[in-house]
Design a protein around this motif. Structure first.
Motif, mmCIF file in Angstrom:
data_model
loop_
_atom_site.group_PDB
_atom_site.id
_atom_site.type_symbol
_atom_site.label_atom_id
_atom_site.label_comp_id
_atom_site.label_asym_id
_atom_site.label_seq_id
_atom_site.Cartn_x
_atom_site.Cartn_y
_atom_site.Cartn_z
ATOM 1 N N GLU A 18 -64.506 -19.977 -86.594
ATOM 2 C CA GLU A 18 -63.235 -20.619 -86.744
ATOM 3 C C GLU A 18 -62.496 -20.358 -85.507
ATOM 4 O O GLU A 18 -61.588 -21.416 -84.910
ATOM 5 C CB GLU A 18 -62.498 -19.991 -87.801
ATOM 6 C CG GLU A 18 -61.138 -20.659 -88.206
ATOM 7 C CD GLU A 18 -60.497 -20.204 -89.404
ATOM 8 O OE1 GLU A 18 -59.133 -20.708 -89.771
ATOM 9 O OE2 GLU A 18 -61.365 -19.438 -90.084
ATOM 10 N N ALA A 19 -62.680 -19.394 -84.807
ATOM 11 C CA ALA A 19 -61.754 -19.048 -83.396
ATOM 12 C C ALA A 19 -62.373 -20.250 -82.498
ATOM 13 O O ALA A 19 -61.683 -20.802 -81.665
ATOM 14 C CB ALA A 19 -62.147 -17.763 -82.894
ATOM 15 N N LEU A 20 -63.887 -20.435 -82.157
ATOM 16 C CA LEU A 20 -64.229 -21.381 -81.504
ATOM 17 C C LEU A 20 -63.632 -22.691 -81.922
ATOM 18 O O LEU A 20 -63.247 -23.699 -81.068
ATOM 19 C CB LEU A 20 -65.678 -21.486 -81.700
ATOM 20 C CG LEU A 20 -66.774 -22.170 -80.778
ATOM 21 C CD1 LEU A 20 -66.485 -21.977 -79.253
ATOM 22 C CD2 LEU A 20 -68.121 -22.140 -81.029
ATOM 23 N N GLY A 21 -63.574 -23.016 -83.370
ATOM 24 C CA GLY A 21 -63.033 -24.429 -83.424
ATOM 25 C C GLY A 21 -61.889 -24.581 -83.247
ATOM 26 O O GLY A 21 -61.375 -25.600 -82.731
ATOM 27 N N ALA A 22 -61.020 -23.378 -83.441
ATOM 28 C CA ALA A 22 -59.474 -23.510 -82.877
ATOM 29 C C ALA A 22 -59.517 -24.118 -81.428
ATOM 30 O O ALA A 22 -58.501 -24.546 -80.967
ATOM 31 C CB ALA A 22 -58.870 -22.445 -83.381
ATOM 32 N N LEU A 23 -60.280 -23.253 -80.727
ATOM 33 C CA LEU A 23 -60.333 -23.473 -79.308
ATOM 34 C C LEU A 23 -60.533 -24.854 -78.893
ATOM 35 O O LEU A 23 -60.043 -25.533 -78.106
ATOM 36 C CB LEU A 23 -61.143 -22.518 -78.430
ATOM 37 C CG LEU A 23 -61.530 -22.582 -77.132
ATOM 38 C CD1 LEU A 23 -59.990 -22.325 -76.333
ATOM 39 C CD2 LEU A 23 -62.465 -21.966 -76.362
ATOM 40 N N ALA A 24 -61.834 -25.433 -79.552
ATOM 41 C CA ALA A 24 -62.032 -26.789 -79.345
ATOM 42 C C ALA A 24 -60.813 -27.620 -79.647
ATOM 43 O O ALA A 24 -60.367 -28.635 -78.842
ATOM 44 C CB ALA A 24 -63.172 -27.077 -79.979
ATOM 45 N N GLY A 61 -60.336 -13.385 -81.785
ATOM 46 C CA GLY A 61 -61.141 -13.580 -82.779
ATOM 47 C C GLY A 61 -62.631 -12.846 -82.433
ATOM 48 O O GLY A 61 -63.095 -12.246 -83.475
ATOM 49 N N PHE A 62 -63.132 -12.833 -81.065
ATOM 50 C CA PHE A 62 -64.114 -12.002 -80.660
ATOM 51 C C PHE A 62 -64.014 -10.617 -80.289
ATOM 52 O O PHE A 62 -64.968 -9.849 -80.874
ATOM 53 C CB PHE A 62 -64.691 -12.774 -79.587
ATOM 54 C CG PHE A 62 -65.434 -14.189 -79.896
ATOM 55 C CD1 PHE A 62 -66.942 -13.840 -80.161
ATOM 56 C CD2 PHE A 62 -65.053 -15.335 -80.168
ATOM 57 C CE1 PHE A 62 -67.615 -14.964 -80.675
ATOM 58 C CE2 PHE A 62 -65.598 -16.551 -80.408
ATOM 59 C CZ PHE A 62 -67.040 -16.224 -80.790
ATOM 60 N N ILE A 84 -54.599 -12.004 -72.899
ATOM 61 C CA ILE A 84 -55.918 -12.195 -73.172
ATOM 62 C C ILE A 84 -56.542 -11.155 -72.267
ATOM 63 O O ILE A 84 -57.485 -10.463 -72.655
ATOM 64 C CB ILE A 84 -56.511 -13.575 -72.646
ATOM 65 C CG1 ILE A 84 -56.084 -14.541 -73.640
ATOM 66 C CG2 ILE A 84 -58.007 -13.770 -72.137
ATOM 67 C CD1 ILE A 84 -56.200 -16.111 -73.142
ATOM 68 N N LEU A 85 -55.956 -11.042 -71.202
ATOM 69 C CA LEU A 85 -56.463 -9.789 -70.208
ATOM 70 C C LEU A 85 -56.224 -8.295 -70.742
ATOM 71 O O LEU A 85 -57.528 -7.605 -70.476
ATOM 72 C CB LEU A 85 -55.719 -9.989 -68.639
ATOM 73 C CG LEU A 85 -56.024 -8.948 -67.699
ATOM 74 C CD1 LEU A 85 -57.533 -9.142 -67.135
ATOM 75 C CD2 LEU A 85 -55.164 -9.183 -66.561
ATOM 76 N N ILE A 86 -55.403 -8.191 -71.227
ATOM 77 C CA ILE A 86 -55.063 -6.599 -71.842
ATOM 78 C C ILE A 86 -55.963 -6.499 -72.808
ATOM 79 O O ILE A 86 -56.660 -5.380 -73.173
ATOM 80 C CB ILE A 86 -53.654 -6.811 -72.352
ATOM 81 C CG1 ILE A 86 -52.664 -6.988 -71.173
ATOM 82 C CG2 ILE A 86 -53.491 -5.486 -73.166
ATOM 83 C CD1 ILE A 86 -51.268 -6.886 -71.555
ATOM 84 N N VAL A 135 -52.466 -20.636 -75.941
ATOM 85 C CA VAL A 135 -52.152 -19.978 -77.203
ATOM 86 C C VAL A 135 -53.511 -19.861 -77.914
ATOM 87 O O VAL A 135 -53.565 -18.832 -78.579
ATOM 88 C CB VAL A 135 -51.104 -20.479 -77.732
ATOM 89 C CG1 VAL A 135 -51.113 -20.076 -79.231
ATOM 90 C CG2 VAL A 135 -49.598 -20.244 -77.255
ATOM 91 N N PHE A 136 -54.084 -21.134 -78.010
ATOM 92 C CA PHE A 136 -55.422 -21.014 -78.786
ATOM 93 C C PHE A 136 -56.395 -20.280 -78.253
ATOM 94 O O PHE A 136 -57.189 -19.663 -79.073
ATOM 95 C CB PHE A 136 -55.915 -22.596 -79.093
ATOM 96 C CG PHE A 136 -54.875 -23.214 -80.431
ATOM 97 C CD1 PHE A 136 -55.684 -23.217 -81.533
ATOM 98 C CD2 PHE A 136 -53.766 -23.888 -80.140
ATOM 99 C CE1 PHE A 136 -55.098 -23.800 -82.569
ATOM 100 C CE2 PHE A 136 -53.122 -24.363 -81.121
ATOM 101 C CZ PHE A 136 -53.889 -24.472 -82.488
#
Length: 393
Positions: free
Chosen positions: A6-12, A125-126, A310-312, A117-118
């Protein structure tokens, strides 16, 4: 695996949305077409129809579908390499140039905000959230137990104080109107006490005895769910719908967190209107500053903060100093993460304010201080809204 998919789908989805909003990137790749528009029949004079805007050259190959998918996720042209360095190191220049018309070379602020944001929730998610269970292991076990005991003492004191206030209110007729409010407060504080006591049990169970072999302990989610099934949490807010949703959340904390996370990224755009009043109040007397400027400032600032989180998250998950710590030392990589959280956002806000609004150092400093405090309050308000909406769904 479901959350990762789902996270990958959100990114797409984010990439495709960002690509659509930043339409100039698509125009750069357009092929000049001849004949008439397939959509409206207008005679073509270039790559796009001047009447309806559709591309003159239309594809009917399966390969092009995957090409569009890849384009939507990754293809920000050369704009990304011009935008991201400025966003990180010279945010004021980026904001000011975009506001004053130099836009063709940069990613549009809304497109960048959507994508970052996505991307942030995709990474979350990962890598997952913080390791709450592992945090009690090792040399910090004793400290965690002490902290949990202190939390229990504080929670018991708050429950006792509220019970005393409730008893007094029931005795005095002039305070009868406050009884329902105090009853609700008592329920909340009793729930907090039960959670604190559960956390203390977890800390004590996970603190290894000298020479003992520690087996696999329950996660905090499993502990909360088991205690909820056993009826250890007494929820009585006099609002049936709230009681039901809270009980469901305690029975399945993982699903409750999932719903809250879903609401967070779906409603993340609310951070923009929540941030605008503070910016407006700090500039309403300054001539030449418009609301559009504040919106661009906010979108670019939130994009940077998303990249920072994201970095954190990545560095917190894959600690490069994990194998180099000494048993007696307290210095670890988590302290560096705290430093980033505390120092980077205010510095970035200061630099962006100074450059975007052409401020003096003093003017940027006081505004950065006010905006940093307001940002904490805004994020707190947003978090409360998301939790309430997520649990009420």
């Amino acid at each position: 695996m479901g959350s990762e998919v789902e996270a990958l789908g959100a990114l797409a989805t984010a990439g495709l949305a960002a690509s659509t909003l930043d339409a100039r990137a698509a125009r750069a790749d357009a092929h000049v077409a001849h004949g008439t528009c397939a959509n409206c029949g207008t005679l073509l004079t270039g790559a796009f129809c001047h009447a309806c805007g559709q591309a003159g050259h239309v594809h009917r190959s399966v390969a092009h579908i995957f090409e569009e998918f890849a384009h939507g996720i990754w293809h920000f042209d050369s704009k990304a390499w011009r935008t991201l360095p400025l966003l990180i190191f010279r945010p004021g220049k980026l904001t000011r140039e975009y506001v004053h018309g130099k836009r063709a070379r940069y990613i549009a602020p809304l497109a960048l905000f959507l994508f970052t944001v996505f991307l942030m929730f995709f990474v979350f998610g990962f890598v997952g959230g913080p390791d709450l269970d592992g945090a009690l292991n090792g040399p910090k076990g004793a400290a965690a137990v002490d902290a949990a005991r202190g939390a229990v003492r504080d929670a018991r004191r708050e429950v006792a104080d509220t019970q005393s206030e409730l008893t007094d209110a029931k005795v005095h007729p002039d305070e009868a109107a406050s009884v329902p409010k105090l009853q609700r407060e008592l329920v909340v504080k009793q729930t907090a006490l039960a959670l604190a006591e559960n956390a203390l049990k977890r800390a004590e169970a996970m603190k290894p005895a000298a020479g003992a072999v520690v087996g696999k302990a329950r996660t905090w989610q499993e502990s909360v769910a088991e205690d909820a099934r056993a009826g250890k949490f007494k929820i009585n807010s006099d609002i049936p719908g709230v009681d039901k949703n809270l009980h469901k959340a305690l029975l399945d904390p993982d699903f409750a967190l999932y719903k809250i996370e879903q609401k967070a990224y779906k409603l993340s755009f609310l951070l923009v209107p929540l941030s605008l009043p503070t910016l407006w109040l700090m500039f309403f007397w300054k001539r030449g500053v418009r609301t559009f400027d504040h919106v661009v400032f906010t979108l670019y600032s939130l994009s940077f903060m998303s990249l920072l989180f994201i970095l954190i998250a990545v560095l917190g998950k894959f600690d490069p100093l994990a194998g180099t710590r000494t048993s007696g030392g307290d210095t670890n990589f988590s302290s560096g993460i705290v430093g980033v959280l505390l120092l980077v956002p205010p510095v970035h806000i200061f630099a962006q304010l100074k450059g975007a609004y052409a401020l003096t150092t003093g003017g940027a400093l006081w505004r950065a201080a006010v905006l940093s405090i307001a940002s904490v309050l805004t994020l707190t308000l947003f978090a409360v809204m998301i939790v309430l909406v997520g649990l009420a769904d």
